[in-house]
Design a protein around this motif. Structure first.
Motif, PDB file in Angstrom:
ATOM      1  N   ALA A 102      -1.922  -4.692   7.303  1.00 13.61           N
ATOM      2  CA  ALA A 102      -0.768  -3.807   7.514  1.00 13.61           C
ATOM      3  C   ALA A 102       0.447  -4.597   7.985  1.00 13.61           C
ATOM      4  CB  ALA A 102      -1.120  -2.719   8.526  1.00 13.61           C
ATOM      5  N   LEU A 103       0.248  -5.580   8.842  1.00 10.44           N
ATOM      6  CA  LEU A 103       1.362  -6.429   9.288  1.00 10.44           C
ATOM      7  C   LEU A 103       1.963  -7.179   8.098  1.00 10.44           C
ATOM      8  CD1 LEU A 103      -0.317  -7.834  12.528  1.00 10.44           C
ATOM      9  CD2 LEU A 103       1.744  -6.413  12.495  1.00 10.44           C
ATOM     10  N   HIS A 104       1.083  -7.670   7.218  1.00 18.92           N
ATOM     11  CA  HIS A 104       1.540  -8.379   6.024  1.00 18.92           C
ATOM     12  C   HIS A 104       2.326  -7.448   5.105  1.00 18.92           C
ATOM     13  CE1 HIS A 104       1.016  -9.610   1.794  1.00 18.92           C
ATOM     14  NE2 HIS A 104       1.157 -10.853   2.245  1.00 18.92           N
ATOM     15  N   ASP A 105       1.740  -6.285   4.819  1.00 15.52           N
ATOM     16  CA  ASP A 105       2.366  -5.359   3.875  1.00 15.52           C
ATOM     17  C   ASP A 105       3.643  -4.745   4.447  1.00 15.52           C
ATOM     18  OD1 ASP A 105       0.232  -5.937   2.298  1.00 15.52           O
ATOM     19  OD2 ASP A 105      -0.767  -3.993   2.509  1.00 15.52           O
ATOM     20  N   ASP A 121      -2.835   1.680   5.425  1.00 12.24           N
ATOM     21  CA  ASP A 121      -1.696   2.450   4.935  1.00 12.24           C
ATOM     22  C   ASP A 121      -1.079   3.301   6.034  1.00 12.24           C
ATOM     23  OD1 ASP A 121      -4.079   3.879   4.943  1.00 12.24           O
ATOM     24  OD2 ASP A 121      -3.461   5.239   3.338  1.00 12.24           O
ATOM     25  N   VAL A 122      -1.929   3.823   6.935  1.00 12.09           N
ATOM     26  CA  VAL A 122      -1.426   4.586   8.086  1.00 12.09           C
ATOM     27  C   VAL A 122      -0.643   3.662   9.013  1.00 12.09           C
ATOM     28  CG1 VAL A 122      -2.105   5.916  10.134  1.00 12.09           C
ATOM     29  CG2 VAL A 122      -3.310   6.263   7.957  1.00 12.09           C
ATOM     30  N   ILE A 123      -1.194   2.471   9.253  1.00  7.83           N
ATOM     31  CA  ILE A 123      -0.563   1.526  10.177  1.00  7.83           C
ATOM     32  C   ILE A 123       0.783   1.050   9.630  1.00  7.83           C
ATOM     33  CG2 ILE A 123      -0.810  -0.684  11.366  1.00  7.83           C
ATOM     34  CD1 ILE A 123      -3.861  -0.257  11.259  1.00  7.83           C
ATOM     35  N   VAL A 124       0.857   0.795   8.327  1.00  7.32           N
ATOM     36  CA  VAL A 124       2.105   0.323   7.723  1.00  7.32           C
ATOM     37  C   VAL A 124       3.231   1.317   7.950  1.00  7.32           C
ATOM     38  CG1 VAL A 124       3.277  -0.080   5.524  1.00  7.32           C
ATOM     39  CG2 VAL A 124       1.107  -1.188   5.979  1.00  7.32           C
TER      40      VAL A 124
END
Length: 449
Positions: free
Chosen positions: A277-280, A384-387
């Protein structure tokens, strides 16, 4: 024989770092404001070398208690050992101390220590190590009202904010032994002479006022019990393994600082989801963890937007201009540090008091967003939630991002006022110091009678 006792305060924390640190900080504050006070700080041998390696004032001495039995290798077994193995060694040590103790400051969870001091007629200040809201739930709902039903709604801010019993970890059926010890500590709490809270009155005023209406002993909010005065000194220390230089190269308010604490951990699967998520989400981050995953290492190497370290001087990092948010497990000490530096939070509670502290941050103070809803380790929060949360949180121009940062700065000002001259915490510490001196004088009179 006539006794001439100077105030001698014995300090007994629960033997884990998150409980030891705030009580060391309190001890430093007490002796810095009254050099006549002696403090004897008690820790197990396991913790002794770690905390005595740092410089300390001349009127604080450390004494070691025996380590817990080796069978105390799980969280619950450790608590059982603390509650059943330490009383005898404490009694022996109190017999040997000179001058005799005039006050015991002990972790409020250690009911046996309060009981021992009560039998020996040593005044006690019970030090609660987390939020006042947590103590309110335990003392008022679970102990006084015996509301142990998971179906009940419990107000953690009196008559204002509520939590379902099913969302409160002590009532989830997995922590029944810990619940028993917590109720025992509540039983002995009114026997103490003082109750010390590592909070700021203005942060939890409704709960503090409710306690003052229900308990007849003096109650002092004396937080934040963090070593904020040491940051300037430590900033001159070049030994930081390069992480401060890395932060110097980042834009202001661009870095998300991530820490899940030193005691509990998250699953490797959850770590992977957060890393991706950090990457995306294209988010700069500094992550403190001893359990670096291959995916996390790969992301750091690929985009050069992240840094992973096993340890850091957390106060120095939080005070850095590049840090714009704090992903936290919601340990009380860490949250107080984040508030002190005016940071907003992404909350990821893991256990015990942390889900309630997450609610304080998100619902009551409104200075953060919740990533993880509960303490169930098996429930993954997906990438996806974290992003979505990361983008909303780190966008300084969005309505959500700007509002939680405005509120965070308000809380920072509140804390700074509390510790300034005539602020609530400053005044309470001065009053408590007067109590210590008076208690010492009364003990002298008893000895000389």
């Amino acid at each position: 024989m006539e006794f001439h006792l100077q105030p001698h305060v014995v300090v007994l924390p629960y033997p884990s770092q998150g409980h030891i640190n705030p009580m060391i900080n309190l001890s430093n504050i007490l002796v810095s404001q009254n050099s006549d006070i002696l403090v004897t700080f008690l820790v197990t041998h396991h913790c002794f070398s770690r905390i005595t390696s740092n410089a300390k004032p001349h009127n604080i001495t450390f004494a070691a208690l025996p380590d817990l039995h080796p069978s105390a290798d799980t969280f619950e077994a450790t608590i059982h050992a603390v509650m059943t193995q330490m009383e005898g060694p404490l009694q022996s040590l109190l017999d040997c101390l000179h001058p005799p103790p005039t006050l015991l400051i002990c972790d409020a969870f250690l009911s046996w220590a309060v009981a021992l001091a009560y039998r020996r007629k040593i005044p006690v200040a019970a030090f609660w190590t987390t939020s006042t809201a947590e103590l309110w739930l335990q003392y008022f709902h679970l102990f006084q009202r015996n509301q142990l039903c998971r179906q009940k709604k419990l107000d953690y801010i009196p008559s204002t904010y509520w939590i379902d019993g099913s969302d409160y970890p002590l009532l989830n059926g997995k922590n029944s032994k810990i619940l028993q010890w917590a109720l025992k500590s509540c039983e002995w709490l009114p026997k103490a002479q003082y109750l010390l809270l590592p909070s700021i009155y203005e942060l939890e005023s409704k709960v503090v006022d409710a306690f003052k209406a229900n308990l007849s002993i003096p109650i002092y909010t004396i937080g934040p019990n963090i070593p904020y005065s040491s940051v300037a000194e430590n900033s001159l220390n070049p030994n930081n393994n390069g992480y401060m230089e890395w932060l110097d190269r980042q834009p202001p308010n661009s870095v998300l600082y991530i820490s899940h604490g030193s005691y509990l951990s998250i699953s490797s699967a959850q770590m992977e989801e957060i890393a991706i998520a950090l990457h995306d989400g294209n988010v700069r981050f500094m992550w403190v963890t001893r359990e670096e995953s291959p995916k996390l290492r790969e992301i750091c190497n690929e985009k050069k937007m992240g840094l992973v370290v096993a340890w850091c001087d957390q106060l120095r990092v939080l005070s850095h201009h590049a840090v714009g948010g704090y992903w936290t497990h919601c340990g009380w000490n860490s949250v107080m540090e984040g508030i002190f530096y005016g940071l907003p939070f992404l909350t990821f509670p893991i256990a015990l008091d942390q889900p309630l502290i997450s609610r304080l941050i998100v619902e009551y103070w409104k200075v953060g967003l919740r990533v993880k809803k509960d303490e169930n380790k098996e429930d993954l929060v997906r990438r996806d939630v974290i992003v979505v949360l990361l983008r909303k949180f780190m966008d300084l121009q969005s309505d959500v991002g700007s509002e939680i940062r405005r509120r965070a700065k308000e809380l920072q000002r509140m804390v700074q006022l509390a510790i300034s001259e005539n602020g609530s915490s400053h005044t309470n510490i001065r009053t408590f110091l007067d109590n210590i001196v008076q208690t010492g004088a009364e003990r002298v009179q008893l000895q000389n009678a």
